[in-house]
Design a protein around this motif. Structure first.
Motif, mmCIF file in Angstrom:
data_model
loop_
_atom_site.group_PDB
_atom_site.id
_atom_site.type_symbol
_atom_site.label_atom_id
_atom_site.label_comp_id
_atom_site.label_asym_id
_atom_site.label_seq_id
_atom_site.Cartn_x
_atom_site.Cartn_y
_atom_site.Cartn_z
ATOM 1 N N GLU A 54 0.818 -1.207 0.000
ATOM 2 C CA GLU A 54 0.000 0.000 0.000
ATOM 3 C C GLU A 54 0.856 1.263 0.000
ATOM 4 O OE1 GLU A 54 -3.289 0.206 -0.348
ATOM 5 O OE2 GLU A 54 -3.271 -1.961 -0.613
ATOM 6 N N THR A 55 2.078 1.162 0.480
ATOM 7 C CA THR A 55 2.988 2.304 0.452
ATOM 8 C C THR A 55 3.703 2.427 -0.890
ATOM 9 O OG1 THR A 55 3.354 2.059 2.826
ATOM 10 C CG2 THR A 55 4.938 3.397 1.615
ATOM 11 N N ALA A 56 4.056 1.279 -1.481
ATOM 12 C CA ALA A 56 4.859 1.286 -2.704
ATOM 13 C C ALA A 56 4.047 1.633 -3.948
ATOM 14 C CB ALA A 56 5.528 -0.074 -2.889
ATOM 15 N N VAL A 57 2.773 1.229 -3.998
ATOM 16 C CA VAL A 57 1.968 1.430 -5.209
ATOM 17 C C VAL A 57 1.818 2.906 -5.575
ATOM 18 C CG1 VAL A 57 -0.369 1.203 -6.160
ATOM 19 C CG2 VAL A 57 0.739 -0.769 -5.109
ATOM 20 N N PRO A 58 1.409 3.793 -4.650
ATOM 21 C CA PRO A 58 1.309 5.210 -5.045
ATOM 22 C C PRO A 58 2.637 5.807 -5.493
ATOM 23 C CG PRO A 58 0.181 4.820 -2.968
ATOM 24 C CD PRO A 58 0.974 3.590 -3.261
ATOM 25 N N ARG A 59 3.730 5.367 -4.883
ATOM 26 C CA ARG A 59 5.031 5.924 -5.238
ATOM 27 C C ARG A 59 5.418 5.593 -6.674
ATOM 28 N NH1 ARG A 59 8.681 4.758 0.223
ATOM 29 N NH2 ARG A 59 7.515 6.168 1.619
ATOM 30 N N ILE A 60 5.244 4.337 -7.075
ATOM 31 C CA ILE A 60 5.651 3.964 -8.429
ATOM 32 C C ILE A 60 4.694 4.558 -9.471
ATOM 33 C CG2 ILE A 60 4.357 1.786 -8.475
ATOM 34 C CD1 ILE A 60 6.687 0.600 -10.072
ATOM 35 N N ILE A 61 3.410 4.699 -9.120
ATOM 36 C CA ILE A 61 2.452 5.269 -10.072
ATOM 37 C C ILE A 61 2.776 6.725 -10.363
ATOM 38 C CG2 ILE A 61 0.043 5.972 -10.331
ATOM 39 C CD1 ILE A 61 -0.757 3.382 -8.992
ATOM 40 N N GLU A 97 -5.236 9.576 -21.161
ATOM 41 C CA GLU A 97 -6.132 10.352 -20.296
ATOM 42 C C GLU A 97 -7.553 9.817 -20.362
ATOM 43 O OE1 GLU A 97 -7.558 15.000 -19.647
ATOM 44 O OE2 GLU A 97 -6.362 14.435 -21.373
ATOM 45 N N GLN A 98 -8.039 9.526 -21.568
ATOM 46 C CA GLN A 98 -9.379 8.998 -21.728
ATOM 47 C C GLN A 98 -9.519 7.601 -21.123
ATOM 48 O OE1 GLN A 98 -12.123 10.721 -23.029
ATOM 49 N NE2 GLN A 98 -10.645 12.377 -22.810
ATOM 50 N N SER A 99 -8.444 6.834 -21.132
ATOM 51 C CA SER A 99 -8.466 5.475 -20.577
ATOM 52 C C SER A 99 -8.324 5.456 -19.067
ATOM 53 C CB SER A 99 -7.340 4.642 -21.199
ATOM 54 O OG SER A 99 -7.483 4.554 -22.593
ATOM 55 N N GLU A 100 -8.192 6.635 -18.429
ATOM 56 C CA GLU A 100 -8.030 6.734 -16.979
ATOM 57 C C GLU A 100 -6.838 5.903 -16.513
ATOM 58 O OE1 GLU A 100 -11.799 5.533 -15.435
ATOM 59 O OE2 GLU A 100 -12.736 7.461 -15.860
ATOM 60 N N LEU A 101 -5.723 6.106 -17.186
ATOM 61 C CA LEU A 101 -4.525 5.313 -16.917
ATOM 62 C C LEU A 101 -4.066 5.449 -15.466
ATOM 63 C CD1 LEU A 101 -2.122 3.596 -17.975
ATOM 64 C CD2 LEU A 101 -0.973 5.750 -18.498
ATOM 65 N N LEU A 102 -4.105 6.667 -14.948
ATOM 66 C CA LEU A 102 -3.596 6.904 -13.598
ATOM 67 C C LEU A 102 -4.406 6.133 -12.563
ATOM 68 C CD1 LEU A 102 -1.348 8.581 -12.271
ATOM 69 C CD2 LEU A 102 -3.045 10.347 -11.822
ATOM 70 N N VAL A 103 -5.719 6.088 -12.731
ATOM 71 C CA VAL A 103 -6.576 5.392 -11.761
ATOM 72 C C VAL A 103 -6.448 3.874 -11.899
ATOM 73 C CG1 VAL A 103 -8.957 5.056 -11.005
ATOM 74 C CG2 VAL A 103 -8.191 7.325 -11.724
ATOM 75 N N LYS A 104 -6.466 3.388 -13.133
ATOM 76 C CA LYS A 104 -6.442 1.943 -13.347
ATOM 77 C C LYS A 104 -5.073 1.336 -13.091
ATOM 78 C CE LYS A 104 -10.305 2.078 -16.536
ATOM 79 N NZ LYS A 104 -10.807 1.853 -17.904
ATOM 80 N N ALA A 105 -4.035 2.179 -13.118
ATOM 81 C CA ALA A 105 -2.697 1.662 -12.821
ATOM 82 C C ALA A 105 -2.576 1.214 -11.374
ATOM 83 C CB ALA A 105 -1.652 2.725 -13.131
ATOM 84 N N LEU A 148 -8.387 0.871 -21.478
ATOM 85 C CA LEU A 148 -7.498 -0.001 -20.718
ATOM 86 C C LEU A 148 -8.279 -0.621 -19.574
ATOM 87 C CD1 LEU A 148 -4.605 -1.045 -19.954
ATOM 88 C CD2 LEU A 148 -4.393 1.014 -18.556
ATOM 89 N N GLU A 149 -8.281 -1.950 -19.495
ATOM 90 C CA GLU A 149 -9.004 -2.650 -18.441
ATOM 91 C C GLU A 149 -8.082 -3.654 -17.767
ATOM 92 O OE1 GLU A 149 -12.155 -2.340 -17.273
ATOM 93 O OE2 GLU A 149 -12.389 -0.584 -18.574
ATOM 94 N N ASN A 150 -8.087 -3.629 -16.437
ATOM 95 C CA ASN A 150 -7.341 -4.628 -15.683
ATOM 96 C C ASN A 150 -8.081 -5.953 -15.705
ATOM 97 O OD1 ASN A 150 -5.051 -3.080 -14.533
ATOM 98 N ND2 ASN A 150 -6.681 -1.879 -13.607
ATOM 99 N N VAL A 151 -7.337 -7.028 -15.817
ATOM 100 C CA VAL A 151 -7.913 -8.374 -15.861
ATOM 101 C C VAL A 151 -7.472 -9.119 -14.612
ATOM 102 C CG1 VAL A 151 -8.038 -10.547 -17.132
ATOM 103 C CG2 VAL A 151 -7.865 -8.380 -18.374
ATOM 104 N N SER A 152 -8.446 -9.638 -13.879
ATOM 105 C CA SER A 152 -8.125 -10.416 -12.685
ATOM 106 C C SER A 152 -7.429 -11.714 -13.081
ATOM 107 C CB SER A 152 -9.401 -10.734 -11.900
ATOM 108 O OG SER A 152 -9.131 -11.655 -10.862
#
Length: 228
Positions: free
Chosen positions: A67-74, A109-117, A183-187
């Motif tokens: 939870e600490t590392a994910v925001p940093r790399i994004i 930007e349209q794919s909401e890359l920042l959020v989905k990353a 862009l869609e994340n796949v489980s």
């Protein structure tokens, strides 16, 4: 075709059982907190021991680290614009490079890359791998305008009016919600690769399972008819 796809998914799930068991184990390790001294009463700290304030729940170190590392790399990768810098090899390519750079920036930007990353890199840290799908998505709806009225007239053979009926018309305007690359994340629990090969480039197929409803399928079918 449906049975063929179902057979391949079942074949992939059977051959990748060990991998799926490992995914479940890592997922439990990430989410589960272990409760210490669960057999004791709720207030299980002895009064006066100095430990009354301590919680009985133990949070795994992986949860805090991830939870600490994910925001940093994004924000290190996508925190500045443009997302991808494009440079031309020749001087005359600079104009084209700016156009490609703007197009990629708009698509991301349209794919909401920042959020989905967030989910993508969280999966990468938890499981050691992550899967994303890029497709072209169109989504729209019809907006009804104010109704208009006219008269439908029927004429006879001798030119006389035989029937006149009022007719109500409701104009519809198609409003686009989204039209572009998505862009869609796949489980990983819903991703079934060909177990006979180790790289996607060599695989005969990959399958993705999606849980949906009948109403969503019918709506998708209607959109497909409107588009084609």
């Amino acid at each position: 075709l449906r049975e063929f796809i179902r057979h391949r998914i079942a074949f992939s799930a059977e051959k990748n059982q060990g991998f799926l068991r490992m995914l479940r184990k890592l997922w439990r390790y990430y989410l589960t907190t272990s409760q210490r001294f669960a057999w004791r009463k709720d207030n299980d700290r002895d009064p006066g021991s100095g430990f009354e304030w301590r919680a009985d729940l133990f949070v795994p170190a992986s949860f805090s680290v991830i939870e600490t590392a994910v925001p940093r790399i994004i924000f290190a990768l996508f925190g500045s614009r443009p997302f991808i810098k494009v440079q031309g090899r020749e001087l005359q390519d600079e104009l084209r490079a700016r156009a490609v750079e703007s197009l990629l920036d708009y698509d991301f930007e349209q794919s909401e890359l920042l959020v989905k990353a967030i989910d993508f890199f969280k999966s990468f840290y938890i499981f050691g791998t992550a899967v994303a799908r890029v497709d072209y998505h169109r989504d729209f709806y019809f907006l009804e305008g104010d109704p208009t009225y006219d008269v439908e007239i029927s004429w006879g053979d001798n030119g006389e009016i035989t029937d006149a009926r009022p007719r109500r018309r409701t104009p519809k305007e198609r409003v686009t919600r989204f039209d572009g690359p998505r862009l869609e994340n796949v489980s990983l629990f819903d991703f079934f690769p060909d177990p006979m090969f180790n790289t996607i480039a060599d695989m005969r197929y990959v399958a993705e399972r999606e849980v949906t409803t009948k109403s969503k399928l019918e709506a998708a079918n209607e959109r497909y008819k409107d588009l084609t």
